[in-house]
Design an enzyme around this catalytic site. Structure first.
Site, mmCIF file in Angstrom:
data_model
loop_
_atom_site.group_PDB
_atom_site.id
_atom_site.type_symbol
_atom_site.label_atom_id
_atom_site.label_comp_id
_atom_site.label_asym_id
_atom_site.label_seq_id
_atom_site.Cartn_x
_atom_site.Cartn_y
_atom_site.Cartn_z
ATOM 1 N N ASP A 1 0.882 -1.142 0.087
ATOM 2 C CA ASP A 1 0.024 -0.058 -0.030
ATOM 3 C C ASP A 1 0.666 1.372 0.214
ATOM 4 O O ASP A 1 0.402 2.263 0.121
ATOM 5 C CB ASP A 1 -0.996 0.009 1.071
ATOM 6 C CG ASP A 1 -2.036 -0.696 1.072
ATOM 7 O OD1 ASP A 1 -2.913 -0.519 -0.091
ATOM 8 O OD2 ASP A 1 -2.293 -1.923 1.919
ATOM 9 N N ASP B 1 -1.183 8.379 4.294
ATOM 10 C CA ASP B 1 -1.312 7.778 5.585
ATOM 11 C C ASP B 1 -0.287 7.624 6.232
ATOM 12 O O ASP B 1 -0.296 7.270 7.668
ATOM 13 C CB ASP B 1 -2.025 6.235 5.426
ATOM 14 C CG ASP B 1 -3.330 6.416 4.659
ATOM 15 O OD1 ASP B 1 -3.877 7.152 5.060
ATOM 16 O OD2 ASP B 1 -3.527 5.483 3.585
ATOM 17 N N ARG C 1 1.387 -1.761 7.131
ATOM 18 C CA ARG C 1 1.942 -0.637 6.532
ATOM 19 C C ARG C 1 2.762 0.115 7.336
ATOM 20 O O ARG C 1 3.158 1.299 6.913
ATOM 21 C CB ARG C 1 0.638 0.105 6.505
ATOM 22 C CG ARG C 1 -0.498 -0.426 5.483
ATOM 23 C CD ARG C 1 -1.421 0.611 4.983
ATOM 24 N NE ARG C 1 -0.965 1.782 4.259
ATOM 25 C CZ ARG C 1 -1.347 2.849 3.662
ATOM 26 N NH1 ARG C 1 -2.465 2.988 3.833
ATOM 27 N NH2 ARG C 1 -0.651 3.746 2.998
ATOM 28 N N HIS D 1 -11.501 5.618 5.896
ATOM 29 C CA HIS D 1 -11.033 7.054 6.609
ATOM 30 C C HIS D 1 -12.029 8.039 6.676
ATOM 31 O O HIS D 1 -12.903 8.052 5.790
ATOM 32 C CB HIS D 1 -9.803 7.344 5.780
ATOM 33 C CG HIS D 1 -8.671 6.345 6.059
ATOM 34 N ND1 HIS D 1 -8.070 5.853 4.874
ATOM 35 C CD2 HIS D 1 -7.882 5.917 7.127
ATOM 36 C CE1 HIS D 1 -6.835 5.374 5.341
ATOM 37 N NE2 HIS D 1 -7.032 5.487 6.541
ATOM 38 N N CYS E 1 -5.167 10.461 -0.910
ATOM 39 C CA CYS E 1 -4.303 9.336 -0.568
ATOM 40 C C CYS E 1 -3.131 9.309 -1.201
ATOM 41 O O CYS E 1 -1.955 8.724 -0.502
ATOM 42 C CB CYS E 1 -4.770 7.878 -0.867
ATOM 43 S SG CYS E 1 -6.724 7.617 -0.477
HETATM 44 C C1 CIR Z 1 -5.346 0.419 3.140
HETATM 45 O O1 CIR Z 1 -6.378 -0.156 3.298
HETATM 46 O O2 CIR Z 1 -4.646 0.635 3.761
HETATM 47 C C2 CIR Z 1 -5.117 0.882 1.453
HETATM 48 N N1 CIR Z 1 -5.652 -0.364 0.745
HETATM 49 C C3 CIR Z 1 -5.757 2.006 1.204
HETATM 50 C C4 CIR Z 1 -5.490 3.239 1.776
HETATM 51 C C5 CIR Z 1 -6.129 4.424 1.247
HETATM 52 N N2 CIR Z 1 -5.614 5.733 1.872
HETATM 53 C C6 CIR Z 1 -6.434 6.848 2.339
HETATM 54 O O3 CIR Z 1 -7.557 6.785 2.240
HETATM 55 N N3 CIR Z 1 -5.910 7.892 2.823
#
Ligand code: CIR
Length: 264
Positions: free
Chosen positions: A60, A66, A85, A163, A250
């Site tokens: 990711d 994030d 992550r 989120h 993101c």
């Molecule tokens: C996750 O589940 O962490 C990733 N597949 C997607 C993260 C998306 N990030 C965001 O909306 N800030």
């Protein structure tokens, strides 16, 4: 100048975290092409894009938002809620280190967790989503880290999406684009809100850069609504990364900072 930190889409994205979506095949080359086009829009809007190299073992890692919170006064490396992550912060830290002269780099210590996708800044207020990724200890640690810099943290319960910024993003200094199914919009008090079109439940994520909004082409009805209100949109195609539950905010960390010395 305006900086945008991004990261190449990992070849491991097919193993990404998924919370609310069923797994569908992701075309890596298509995802990378869409991501490059997104970077080009940021460049066209005046950002200096710094793309971090691929992390082949971090599925990711394209979703750099994030991993850190970058404010004018401080940059804070976060502690993502998904253990898979946590290794992403290292590469982002190295990129932010280069701006250290301009702002200190701090780290959110555990055990609490915060995903940057849960942090919505409006002026001196950080609205922080309590989600499956961001817990009470994380919110408290974040509040303690930013308080000396004059920021207030307000917690918002998030349910039904990943989120807070899946459900609300800032489209002006005092206005939010919202999906009321996933948050209590009255929580935002005096702020004005625009709702997504009911047919486009994932449409509340917009990235504001200057006076423009990067906005996914997948949500034309909400886009029309925004245009009628006078917003200038920059459409981006991110449907491959949407299969990984990613959206426009993101994929970058956007911030103002002095230009970097090319010899540094
Ligand atoms: C996750 O589940 O962490 C990733 N597949 C997607 C993260 C998306 N990030 C965001 O909306 N800030």
């Amino acid at each position: 100048m305006l900086h945008a930190v991004t990261r190449e889409v990992s070849r491991a994205i097919v193993r990404c975290e998924l919370t609310h979506l069923a797994r569908r095949p992701i075309d890596l080359e298509r995802a990378r092409a869409q991501h490059r086009a997104y970077e080009r829009v940021l460049e066209r809007l005046g950002a200096r894009v710094e793309r971090l190299e691929e992390a082949p073992e971090l599925p990711d890692s394209v979703f750099v938002e994030d991993t850190a919170l970058v404010l004018d006064e401080i940059a804070l490396l976060l502690r993502p809620g998904a253990p898979s992550r946590r290794g992403e912060t290292g590469g982002v830290a190295r990129a932010l280190e280069r701006h250290r002269a301009h702002r200190p780099l701090a780290r959110l210590e555990g055990p609490g967790t915060v995903d940057g996708g849960d942090v919505l800044r409006l002026g001196r207020t950080l609205w922080v989503g309590r989600s499956s990724r961001t817990d009470a200890a994380g919110v408290a640690a974040l509040a303690a880290a930013v308080a000396p810099h004059g920021y207030r943290v307000e917690e918002v319960a998030v349910g039904g999406c990943l989120h807070l910024k899946s459900a609300a993003t800032a489209i002006a200094d005092d206005m939010l684009l919202v999906q009321p199914a996933w948050i209590d919009v009255s929580r935002f008090g005096g702020l004005r809100t625009v709702e997504v079109d009911a047919r486009e439940p994932y449409g509340a994520n917009a990235l504001r850069v200057g006076d423009r909004l990067l906005y996914a082409a997948a949500f034309p009805a909400t886009a029309d609504r925004l245009r009628r209100l006078g917003f200038a949109l920059e459409p981006v195609e991110l449907d491959e990364l949407a299969k990984a539950e990613g959206a426009v905010t993101c994929c970058s960390l956007v911030f103002e900072a002095p230009a970097l010395d090319p010899r540094a």
